[in-house]
Design an enzyme around this catalytic site. Structure first.
Site, PDB file in Angstrom:
ATOM      1  N   GLU A  90       0.830  -1.206   0.000  1.00 26.84           N
ATOM      2  CA  GLU A  90       0.000   0.000   0.000  1.00 26.84           C
ATOM      3  C   GLU A  90       0.865   1.257   0.000  1.00 26.84           C
ATOM      4  O   GLU A  90       1.841   1.351   0.754  1.00 26.84           O
ATOM      5  CB  GLU A  90      -0.892  -0.024   1.254  1.00 26.84           C
ATOM      6  N   SER A 106     -11.782   1.367  -5.574  1.00 20.89           N
ATOM      7  CA  SER A 106     -11.395   1.819  -6.909  1.00 20.89           C
ATOM      8  C   SER A 106     -12.548   1.883  -7.885  1.00 20.89           C
ATOM      9  O   SER A 106     -12.409   1.523  -9.055  1.00 20.89           O
ATOM     10  CB  SER A 106     -10.346   0.871  -7.486  1.00 20.89           C
ATOM     11  N   ASP A 162      -4.434   0.892  -9.553  1.00 18.87           N
ATOM     12  CA  ASP A 162      -5.872   0.649  -9.720  1.00 18.87           C
ATOM     13  C   ASP A 162      -6.235   0.489 -11.194  1.00 18.87           C
ATOM     14  O   ASP A 162      -7.045  -0.364 -11.570  1.00 18.87           O
ATOM     15  CB  ASP A 162      -6.683   1.813  -9.119  1.00 18.87           C
TER      16      ASP A 162
HETATM   17  C1  GLA Z   1      -5.239   4.679  -4.125  1.00 18.71           C
HETATM   18  C2  GLA Z   1      -4.466   5.053  -5.384  1.00 18.71           C
HETATM   19  C3  GLA Z   1      -3.447   3.959  -5.743  1.00 18.71           C
HETATM   20  C4  GLA Z   1      -2.580   3.570  -4.546  1.00 18.71           C
HETATM   21  C5  GLA Z   1      -3.447   3.324  -3.307  1.00 18.71           C
HETATM   22  C6  GLA Z   1      -2.617   3.119  -2.071  1.00 18.71           C
HETATM   23  O1  GLA Z   1      -6.046   3.564  -4.388  1.00 18.71           O
HETATM   24  O2  GLA Z   1      -5.339   5.261  -6.461  1.00 18.71           O
HETATM   25  O3  GLA Z   1      -2.657   4.396  -6.825  1.00 18.71           O
HETATM   26  O4  GLA Z   1      -1.613   4.540  -4.305  1.00 18.71           O
HETATM   27  O5  GLA Z   1      -4.353   4.385  -3.060  1.00 18.71           O
HETATM   28  O6  GLA Z   1      -1.842   1.970  -2.168  1.00 18.71           O
END
Ligand code: GLA
Length: 421
Positions: A33, A138, A184
């Site tokens: 993460e 997402s 994502d």
């Molecule tokens: C969001 C962002 C990703 C990633 C996560 C954390 O989902 O869109 O690109 O950075 O947070 O891991």
């Protein structure tokens, strides 16, 4: 759940002709993460829930987009447009962003034509989603990728999946104001049924890891979403970049936190604020955890995999400071059950979902216990469900399907490499 045939009929009623259907999944991230904007490793899996777009081309350059969830219809121009300032993060901004960025990405189609590329055309779009919105799963990347696929398909534009993912990421940066990484959008393109994706966000090398049938992933929605998530997200990214600038002065090979070790970070500790030191420490250790987790999964060592998830959550809570009381409560509750190997927040943080990796034989009991205990601890009724890894973006030719009584699935590009449409 979205029923594609229903969606097609609703489109026909609203727009008077048959659509094509496109879908792209949401995701959970098993581990890794806040590493993707540091050139690091991530291990997401696509959900078996998607954002759907029913679409048909128009003769003009207008996009008429209707959202079933929001009950709104918006009209935008299909060409390049400037982002709205300040950014509103309204659903239509993602559609606007994707169409504007794709109009801007020059890529010759017929080199002999005068324009050198095919324009994004006007279209009627009907959007519906069974990815919970604003829950850290997402839904925005799923919307971007599904719309991008639809608009490119209707323009007959060849762009491979990596370019498509990058275009959607750029739309998110410029039109929603979040300087996100590429995780994502990549998993929305490259999800594969029954597998997690081990993604190197520097080289974009992809490895699909089979998820054993004895494991289940429980998604545990806290039902809270804290404000300022986008601003805090960008602030974390800025902290990482500040850390890299200091590290690079001492160690010229370091271009991103991906390149640094904890020993190197300790060597420059005196030149960093405590906050930046802790932020960078999280990213460096988290990268190593993803690689260790991939090995553990390959060895069917679920205890180790779960312990790495626990460590990841602690680090996100204490050092990266992107968790919140509700996520911590959810994770502690899940972790208190004997059948749970590991649990952690997933996604950007500040609310949204935690995930728990559970022994398949105990998943129903675990899910009921988590629901009960979280509700009595927080007063909120959580949404807890078992998710299995789904496929990346695909198109459905439903016009024929409606007439023949079956859905014809075509163009399932999920996970099969960077195909051309
Ligand atoms: C969001 C962002 C990703 C990633 C996560 C954390 O989902 O869109 O690109 O950075 O947070 O891991």
């Amino acid at each position: 759940m979205v029923d594609p045939e229903d969606l097609a009929r609703e489109f026909e009623r609203a727009f008077g002709r048959s659509p094509r259907l496109y879908r792209a999944p949401g995701r959970v991230n098993l581990i890794g993460e806040h590493t993707d904007y540091n050139d690091g490793f991530v291990m997401p899996m696509a959900l078996d829930r998607s954002t759907w777009v029913a679409a048909a081309p128009r003769d003009d350059r207008t996009i008429v987009a209707r959202s079933r969830e929001y009950g709104e219809t918006m009209t935008i121009d299909a060409g390049t447009q400037r982002p709205q300032r300040p950014q509103r993060r309204h659903w239509v901004d993602y559609v606007r962003g994707v169409s504007a960025v794709l109009s801007d990405v020059a890529r010759p189609f017929h080199p002999s034509t005068s324009s050198g590329r095919r324009e994004i055309r006007g279209a009627d779009l009907l959007i519906a989603s069974d990815v919970p919105i604003g829950a850290g799963l997402s839904s925005s990347a799923a919307l971007e990728v599904a719309c991008g696929y639809a608009l490119l398909d209707m323009a007959n534009r060849p762009i491979d999946l990596v370019q498509r993912a990058r275009a959607c990421q750029r739309a998110e940066h410029e039109y929603a104001g979040t300087r996100c990484g590429l995780m994502d959008q990549m998993i929305a393109c490259y999800g594969r049924e029954g597998h997690a994706l081990m993604l190197d966000t520097r080289t974009l090398e992809r490895r699909w890891l089979p998820l054993p049938s004895t494991l289940r992933v429980l998604v545990c929605n806290t039902m809270v979403k804290h404000q300022l998530a986008s601003g805090e997200y960008n602030a974390r990214r800025a902290d990482c970049e500040a850390g890299v600038r200091v590290l690079a002065q001492r160690f010229p090979g370091i271009r991103a936190l991906r390149d640094a070790t904890l020993a190197q970070l300790d060597a420059v500790r005196g030149e960093l604020s405590d906050q930046i030191y802790r932020r960078c420490g999280h990213v460096i250790a988290e990268n190593a955890r993803v690689e260790a987790a991939a090995r553990a999964l390959g060895d069917a060592d679920f205890e180790t995999f779960g312990r790495l998830m626990d460590d990841s959550h602690r680090s996100l809570r204490d050092d990266y400071e992107v968790s919140c009381a509700e996520l911590d409560a959810m994770v502690a509750i899940a972790r208190g059950l004997g059948c749970v190997y590991g649990a952690r927040m997933t996604g950007g943080g500040f609310g949204g979902c935690a995930i728990a990796v559970v022994d398949a034989s105990a998943v129903d009991r675990a899910s009921r216990e988590i629901e009960k205990r979280y509700e009595s601890a927080s007063g909120l009724r959580p949404d807890v469900w078992v998710c299995s890894a789904g496929e990346g973006v695909s198109a459905w030719r439903l016009a024929e399907a409606l007439h023949h009584g079956e859905a014809l699935h075509h163009g399932g590009h999920g996970g099969r490499g960077g195909q051309i449409l």
